[in-house]
Motif scaffolding. Structure first.
Motif, PDB file in Angstrom:
ATOM      1  N   SER A  49      -8.034   1.731  -5.759  1.00 50.10           N
ATOM      2  CA  SER A  49      -6.915   1.440  -6.659  1.00 50.10           C
ATOM      3  C   SER A  49      -6.767   2.586  -7.662  1.00 50.10           C
ATOM      4  O   SER A  49      -6.515   3.715  -7.274  1.00 50.10           O
ATOM      5  CB  SER A  49      -7.128   0.090  -7.342  1.00 50.10           C
ATOM      6  OG  SER A  49      -6.011  -0.260  -8.115  1.00 50.10           O
TER       7      SER A  49
ATOM      8  N   THR B 219       0.641   5.151   0.733  1.00 50.46           N
ATOM      9  CA  THR B 219      -0.191   6.199   1.318  1.00 50.46           C
ATOM     10  C   THR B 219      -0.248   7.438   0.434  1.00 50.46           C
ATOM     11  O   THR B 219      -1.318   8.034   0.248  1.00 50.46           O
ATOM     12  CB  THR B 219       0.330   6.572   2.712  1.00 50.46           C
ATOM     13  OG1 THR B 219       0.383   5.392   3.512  1.00 50.46           O
ATOM     14  CG2 THR B 219      -0.568   7.579   3.389  1.00 50.46           C
TER      15      THR B 219
ATOM     16  N   ALA C 245      -2.592   6.844  -2.510  1.00 49.59           N
ATOM     17  CA  ALA C 245      -3.980   6.833  -2.044  1.00 49.59           C
ATOM     18  C   ALA C 245      -4.454   8.253  -1.753  1.00 49.59           C
ATOM     19  O   ALA C 245      -5.585   8.620  -2.100  1.00 49.59           O
ATOM     20  CB  ALA C 245      -4.116   5.956  -0.805  1.00 49.59           C
TER      21      ALA C 245
ATOM     22  N   PHE D 283       0.853  -1.187   0.000  1.00 53.43           N
ATOM     23  CA  PHE D 283       0.000   0.000   0.000  1.00 53.43           C
ATOM     24  C   PHE D 283       0.890   1.238   0.000  1.00 53.43           C
ATOM     25  O   PHE D 283       1.877   1.311   0.726  1.00 53.43           O
ATOM     26  CB  PHE D 283      -0.894  -0.003   1.250  1.00 53.43           C
ATOM     27  CG  PHE D 283      -1.852   1.146   1.310  1.00 53.43           C
ATOM     28  CD1 PHE D 283      -2.996   1.149   0.537  1.00 53.43           C
ATOM     29  CD2 PHE D 283      -1.609   2.225   2.134  1.00 53.43           C
ATOM     30  CE1 PHE D 283      -3.893   2.198   0.595  1.00 53.43           C
ATOM     31  CE2 PHE D 283      -2.491   3.281   2.200  1.00 53.43           C
ATOM     32  CZ  PHE D 283      -3.636   3.261   1.437  1.00 53.43           C
TER      33      PHE D 283
ATOM     34  N   ASN E 222      -7.509  10.235  -3.590  1.00 54.32           N
ATOM     35  CA  ASN E 222      -8.584  10.849  -2.806  1.00 54.32           C
ATOM     36  C   ASN E 222      -8.712  12.333  -3.114  1.00 54.32           C
ATOM     37  O   ASN E 222      -9.827  12.850  -3.235  1.00 54.32           O
ATOM     38  CB  ASN E 222      -8.345  10.638  -1.312  1.00 54.32           C
ATOM     39  CG  ASN E 222      -8.686   9.240  -0.865  1.00 54.32           C
ATOM     40  OD1 ASN E 222      -9.532   8.578  -1.446  1.00 54.32           O
ATOM     41  ND2 ASN E 222      -8.007   8.777   0.166  1.00 54.32           N
TER      42      ASN E 222
END
Length: 92
Positions: free
Chosen positions: A76, A49, A52, A47, A56
């Motif tokens: 994803s 961060t 992501a 993952f 977002n």
């Protein structure tokens, strides 16, 4: 060979894809990243961060830009926006 002006290109796109949405129905907009496999191959596993957070932030910006947005979702390399066009009494 000369390339058409941008206005002519846009007009040709509009003529080829002149579709109308039905009134008072929600619209689901799905955006998938293109060639994200190359990008995500360079990111930390399992993952990342920062990736992501970037996805977002993109989704939140789209929610502010798309009229009638009521829901945003990202997973994803995909962003999903749900918009409604029946938010006011005068909407047809």
């Amino acid at each position: 060979m000369t390339l058409p002006k941008i206005e002519e290109r846009i007009l040709s796109y509009e003529q080829n894809y002149d579709q109308r949405l039905m009134n008072k129905l929600p619209v689901v907009i799905c955006l998938n990243g293109r060639s994200f496999t190359k990008l995500t191959g360079l990111l930390p596993k399992p993952f990342c961060t920062s990736f992501a957070q970037a996805m977002n932030s993109t989704m939140l910006r789209l929610l502010h830009e798309v009229d009638g947005s009521v829901l945003g979702y990202t997973f994803s390399d995909q962003v999903v926006i749900v918009a409604r066009n029946d938010q006011s009494l005068g909407t047809q």
